[in-house]
Enzyme design. Sequence first.
Site, PDB file in Angstrom:
ATOM      1  N   LYS A 280       0.831  -1.203   0.000  1.00 43.47           N
ATOM      2  CA  LYS A 280       0.000   0.000   0.000  1.00 43.47           C
ATOM      3  C   LYS A 280       0.870   1.258   0.000  1.00 43.47           C
ATOM      4  CE  LYS A 280      -3.945   1.804   2.688  1.00 43.47           C
ATOM      5  NZ  LYS A 280      -4.778   1.541   3.891  1.00 43.47           N
TER       6      LYS A 280
ATOM      7  N   SER B 102      -9.578   1.820   2.946  1.00 44.34           N
ATOM      8  CA  SER B 102      -8.679   2.621   2.142  1.00 44.34           C
ATOM      9  C   SER B 102      -7.649   1.784   1.369  1.00 44.34           C
ATOM     10  CB  SER B 102      -7.925   3.614   3.049  1.00 44.34           C
ATOM     11  OG  SER B 102      -7.150   2.922   4.026  1.00 44.34           O
TER      12      SER B 102
ATOM     13  N   SER C 181     -10.189  -1.005   6.935  1.00 49.82           N
ATOM     14  CA  SER C 181      -9.537  -0.664   5.670  1.00 49.82           C
ATOM     15  C   SER C 181      -8.845  -1.824   4.974  1.00 49.82           C
ATOM     16  CB  SER C 181      -8.522   0.465   5.889  1.00 49.82           C
ATOM     17  OG  SER C 181      -9.176   1.672   6.150  1.00 49.82           O
TER      18      SER C 181
END
Length: 518
Positions: free
Chosen positions: A141, A216, A240
């Site tokens: 990420k 996210s 997330s």
Amino acid sequence: NTELFIKRVKMDKWTAALLTGVACIVGYLVVRVKKINSLRQAEEKIQRARNRRDKSLQRAEQHPTTDSALILKLSLSELTQQLKDGSLNPDNVLYSYMEKTLAVNQKLNCCTEILLESLDQLTTVGSNKDGLLYGVPVSIKENITFKDHYCSCGVVINLDQPAEKDSVLVQVLKKQGAIPFVRTNLAQALMSYDCSNPIYGQTVNPHNPQKTPGGSSGGEAALIGGGGSLLGIGTDLGGSIRLPSSFCGICGFKPTAHRLSLQGFRSICRGQKSVSSSPGPMARDVDSLALCMQALLCDHMFSLDPTVPPLPFNMEIYRSSRPLRIGYLENDGYLQPSPSMVRGVREVKALLEQAGHTVRRHHTHVIDTVLNWALLDPSLKRQVFIHSLPKWFKKILSFLLKPVVRLKKSESVLKYFIITNLLVFSVISAAVSCTMLYNLLKFPAGVVTVSTVTAKDEEELKHYKGCYQDSFDKSLKEAVTGGEGLPVAVQCVALPWQDELCLRFMKEVEQLVKESKK
């Protein structure tokens, strides 16, 4: 003399008024010019970041081609075995996944850049043949620091701050022989359960481009769900990892808070201690999650970050076959799940009972109690009162406060920030009541895909009313409508520090569902 004095006073008043007017115009123009310059600088930063991404993608396209079909079909355990016995080499594996990632990114816009350092790492990875992830390409990420690369978190100001070194988890991954090769898109400021930001744009769902991949960690989930990666690292503060994993049909795991190191993870809300973000693995199957946790929970991580409890992965618990005692919820009393979600829970409950596990329905509406401000201590009611104000009122209040912020930044920015975030979190809390409680309690939790949305689910959804028949219930119904064929997942939870037991539970669900489909 008196008349002359009066005339001078009148002239001074007009002069003062004129000068004041001119000063206001000049001040407005100065502010306007500064704003235009600031926007221009932001646009230039964004363009540089996009150019950097495009160059990395173009450079990655120049790698040698390989017959990747067989490689891409392998599970992580199969891939690691063939890499270690020499029937596969890391070069072909990396090129295969890089080629697939480029194709997936064209459809989903899930990557922020290819890490060209991965090509150089191929020359040194042979020294880590004993690593549990030897030769495995790994996606990470974008908020996880990687030396000389930005961690923007989707926020322009961070584009001027390249990381000085790799995060602890990236260092451990490399030590275990893994090859981080791509960074993935995320929600701006990690504050949304969609996956979009002004720098890299909108990521879409691999099963339906009209739907969100969740956030996210949406770029990670979309890339893995689209076949461009078989193992990735995300972060989870309120769902997330779990939400995008469930949206994209993969497995995701949020460990107990502080089980894995957070050193080198960029956060927008620095200093936030009440609820800790948890990094965790995302993959196609539960065995891959377990292997990743085993690789990360090693002496190297414990030495790099002494604040992490030195608890190695307990493989005995993960491989245990003893019957489990399981409680389950169909409704947390705050947000009524859609028909497909309820069906998924009931089907898994039946499979677990048939397999000899003890399964009991839990009726206590914990979430409703947690989020009901009337039960709070009086000292907190004022803050929560703002949280409960109607959305239209918060928008008006936000609009009215903007001039105050410009004039008195030092006093007002914090208040404006708090009210704006209350507006954001009032929407978020309703959407993630099923996930955020386990961040607050520091419980390990993960998701496993168990089904897909059917035409019958869609028909039943037409009669969905929710728990309160309010705007949030209506929004959920609207959001999940048109989801036929999309994945349906269940969430598995265990007590703190029982991460291996949680993964074992997830593995049991995964196996029972797989067997039932045969």
